[in-house]
Motif scaffolding. Structure first.
Motif, PDB file in Angstrom:
ATOM      1  N   LEU A  29       0.861  -0.897  -0.087  1.00 51.16           N
ATOM      2  CA  LEU A  29      -0.048   0.004   0.004  1.00 51.16           C
ATOM      3  C   LEU A  29       0.945   1.372  -0.120  1.00 51.16           C
ATOM      4  O   LEU A  29       1.999   1.419   0.614  1.00 51.16           O
ATOM      5  CB  LEU A  29      -1.020  -0.077   1.165  1.00 51.16           C
ATOM      6  CG  LEU A  29      -1.955  -0.995   1.315  1.00 51.16           C
ATOM      7  CD1 LEU A  29      -2.604  -0.739   2.618  1.00 51.16           C
ATOM      8  CD2 LEU A  29      -2.787  -1.111   0.432  1.00 51.16           C
ATOM      9  N   SER A  31       2.039   4.724   1.152  1.00 52.77           N
ATOM     10  CA  SER A  31       2.097   5.024   2.639  1.00 52.77           C
ATOM     11  C   SER A  31       1.082   6.428   2.936  1.00 52.77           C
ATOM     12  O   SER A  31       0.714   6.981   1.847  1.00 52.77           O
ATOM     13  CB  SER A  31       3.520   5.916   2.874  1.00 52.77           C
ATOM     14  OG  SER A  31       4.522   5.144   2.985  1.00 52.77           O
ATOM     15  N   ALA A  89      -4.789   3.189  -1.695  1.00 54.10           N
ATOM     16  CA  ALA A  89      -5.190   2.779  -0.371  1.00 54.10           C
ATOM     17  C   ALA A  89      -5.992   3.909   0.298  1.00 54.10           C
ATOM     18  O   ALA A  89      -6.233   4.992  -0.142  1.00 54.10           O
ATOM     19  CB  ALA A  89      -3.786   2.865   0.479  1.00 54.10           C
ATOM     20  N   TYR A  91      -6.979   5.126   4.296  1.00 59.49           N
ATOM     21  CA  TYR A  91      -6.544   5.246   5.745  1.00 59.49           C
ATOM     22  C   TYR A  91      -7.442   6.024   6.796  1.00 59.49           C
ATOM     23  O   TYR A  91      -7.997   6.843   6.294  1.00 59.49           O
ATOM     24  CB  TYR A  91      -5.137   5.755   5.664  1.00 59.49           C
ATOM     25  CG  TYR A  91      -4.227   5.090   5.192  1.00 59.49           C
ATOM     26  CD1 TYR A  91      -3.560   4.028   5.843  1.00 59.49           C
ATOM     27  CD2 TYR A  91      -3.640   5.456   3.949  1.00 59.49           C
ATOM     28  CE1 TYR A  91      -2.607   3.219   4.861  1.00 59.49           C
ATOM     29  CE2 TYR A  91      -2.610   4.706   3.135  1.00 59.49           C
ATOM     30  CZ  TYR A  91      -2.194   3.549   3.825  1.00 59.49           C
ATOM     31  OH  TYR A  91      -1.081   2.729   3.314  1.00 59.49           O
ATOM     32  N   TRP A 107      -2.245   6.010  11.548  1.00 62.70           N
ATOM     33  CA  TRP A 107      -3.149   5.617  10.329  1.00 62.70           C
ATOM     34  C   TRP A 107      -2.996   4.160  10.251  1.00 62.70           C
ATOM     35  O   TRP A 107      -2.182   3.568  10.315  1.00 62.70           O
ATOM     36  CB  TRP A 107      -2.436   6.315   9.140  1.00 62.70           C
ATOM     37  CG  TRP A 107      -2.457   7.828   9.139  1.00 62.70           C
ATOM     38  CD1 TRP A 107      -1.586   8.591   9.426  1.00 62.70           C
ATOM     39  CD2 TRP A 107      -3.823   8.666   8.959  1.00 62.70           C
ATOM     40  NE1 TRP A 107      -2.152   9.968   9.205  1.00 62.70           N
ATOM     41  CE2 TRP A 107      -3.404   9.866   8.909  1.00 62.70           C
ATOM     42  CE3 TRP A 107      -5.081   8.213   8.692  1.00 62.70           C
ATOM     43  CZ2 TRP A 107      -4.367  10.855   8.906  1.00 62.70           C
ATOM     44  CZ3 TRP A 107      -5.808   9.364   8.540  1.00 62.70           C
ATOM     45  CH2 TRP A 107      -5.618  10.532   8.640  1.00 62.70           C
ATOM     46  N   ASP A 109      -5.094   0.899   7.729  1.00 61.52           N
ATOM     47  CA  ASP A 109      -5.637   0.510   6.397  1.00 61.52           C
ATOM     48  C   ASP A 109      -7.316   0.410   6.930  1.00 61.52           C
ATOM     49  O   ASP A 109      -7.799  -0.171   7.546  1.00 61.52           O
ATOM     50  CB  ASP A 109      -5.070  -0.938   6.221  1.00 61.52           C
ATOM     51  CG  ASP A 109      -5.981  -1.368   4.784  1.00 61.52           C
ATOM     52  OD1 ASP A 109      -6.934  -0.719   4.223  1.00 61.52           O
ATOM     53  OD2 ASP A 109      -5.422  -2.525   4.323  1.00 61.52           O
ATOM     54  N   LYS A 111      -9.636  -0.632   5.053  1.00 62.70           N
ATOM     55  CA  LYS A 111     -10.427  -1.942   4.948  1.00 62.70           C
ATOM     56  C   LYS A 111     -10.150  -2.919   6.090  1.00 62.70           C
ATOM     57  O   LYS A 111     -11.168  -3.913   6.027  1.00 62.70           O
ATOM     58  CB  LYS A 111      -9.994  -2.213   3.430  1.00 62.70           C
ATOM     59  CG  LYS A 111     -10.416  -1.424   2.451  1.00 62.70           C
ATOM     60  CD  LYS A 111     -10.323  -2.198   1.016  1.00 62.70           C
ATOM     61  CE  LYS A 111     -10.739  -1.515  -0.201  1.00 62.70           C
ATOM     62  NZ  LYS A 111     -10.639  -1.836  -1.361  1.00 62.70           N
ATOM     63  N   GLN A 112      -8.990  -2.824   6.614  1.00 63.08           N
ATOM     64  CA  GLN A 112      -8.852  -3.796   7.901  1.00 63.08           C
ATOM     65  C   GLN A 112      -9.495  -3.199   9.242  1.00 63.08           C
ATOM     66  O   GLN A 112      -9.455  -3.884  10.234  1.00 63.08           O
ATOM     67  CB  GLN A 112      -7.259  -4.103   7.893  1.00 63.08           C
ATOM     68  CG  GLN A 112      -6.919  -4.492   6.681  1.00 63.08           C
ATOM     69  CD  GLN A 112      -7.458  -5.981   6.207  1.00 63.08           C
ATOM     70  OE1 GLN A 112      -7.607  -6.726   7.160  1.00 63.08           O
ATOM     71  NE2 GLN A 112      -7.852  -5.821   4.686  1.00 63.08           N
TER      72      GLN A 112
END
Length: 172
Positions: A29, A31, A89, A91, A107, A109, A111-112
């Motif tokens: 991803l 940064s 990405a 964040y 920060w 991800d 999606k996680q």
């Protein structure tokens, strides 16, 4: 000949299996960008440093970033059917690791992340999606502040409207 052919096929199958992942390795991803005193929300020009609660950003494939003064803004843009810009990405901030009133860095991800929707804590635009890296942190926050736990894919466009959609979720 039949035995030799079978041996060649077995070797060929093994080579295909071993190289199946080659060239499809996921790219790392890009940064996240850090917020500065001049960073403003792409939606309304609000300064990110002036408001409480989790912030968000989309880093596009070309390296440019759009910032949001609230996680709700990220979802309202990302979930729109007309959004077609290639995303590198997304964040959000881990609110277990930063101060709610003045969040800085941390920060993760988007999606996680784990999201608590409908809590008593307010963000820049009122109701917000509190974001966390760990489910346990999200659950502790939810017990203290109310709301309901969601994963990224569980948040719908109906919940992510800037006209009070988060409060329209009757499942909370």
């Amino acid at each position: 000949m039949n035995r030799r052919f079978s041996g060649c096929m077995a070797v060929a199958a093994l080579l295909v299996a071993l190289t199946a992942g080659c060239g499809t390795r996921e790219q790392p991803l890009p940064s996240p960008h850090e917020v500065t005193d001049t960073t403003v929300s792409v939606l309304d020009g609000m300064s990110l440093n002036d408001y409480p609660g989790p912030k968000a950003q989309i880093v596009y494939a070309d390296g440019q970033a759009d910032f949001f003064c609230d996680t709700l803004g990220l979802f309202s843009v990302f979930l729109r059917p007309e959004h077609d810009r290639k995303i590198g990405a997304m964040y959000v901030q881990d609110m277990a690791s930063t101060d709610w009133r003045h969040p800085v860095g941390h920060w993760i991800d988007a999606k996680q992340a784990y999201y608590v929707v409908g809590s008593k804590q307010l963000g820049a635009m009122g109701q917000t999606f509190a974001s966390f890296a760990k489910e346990d942190d999200a659950r502790r926050f939810m017990q203290a502040e109310g709301g309901k736990l969601y994963r990224f894919d569980g948040i719908s466009i109906d919940m992510a409207t800037t006209d009070g959609g988060v409060v329209k979720d009757q499942n909370m």
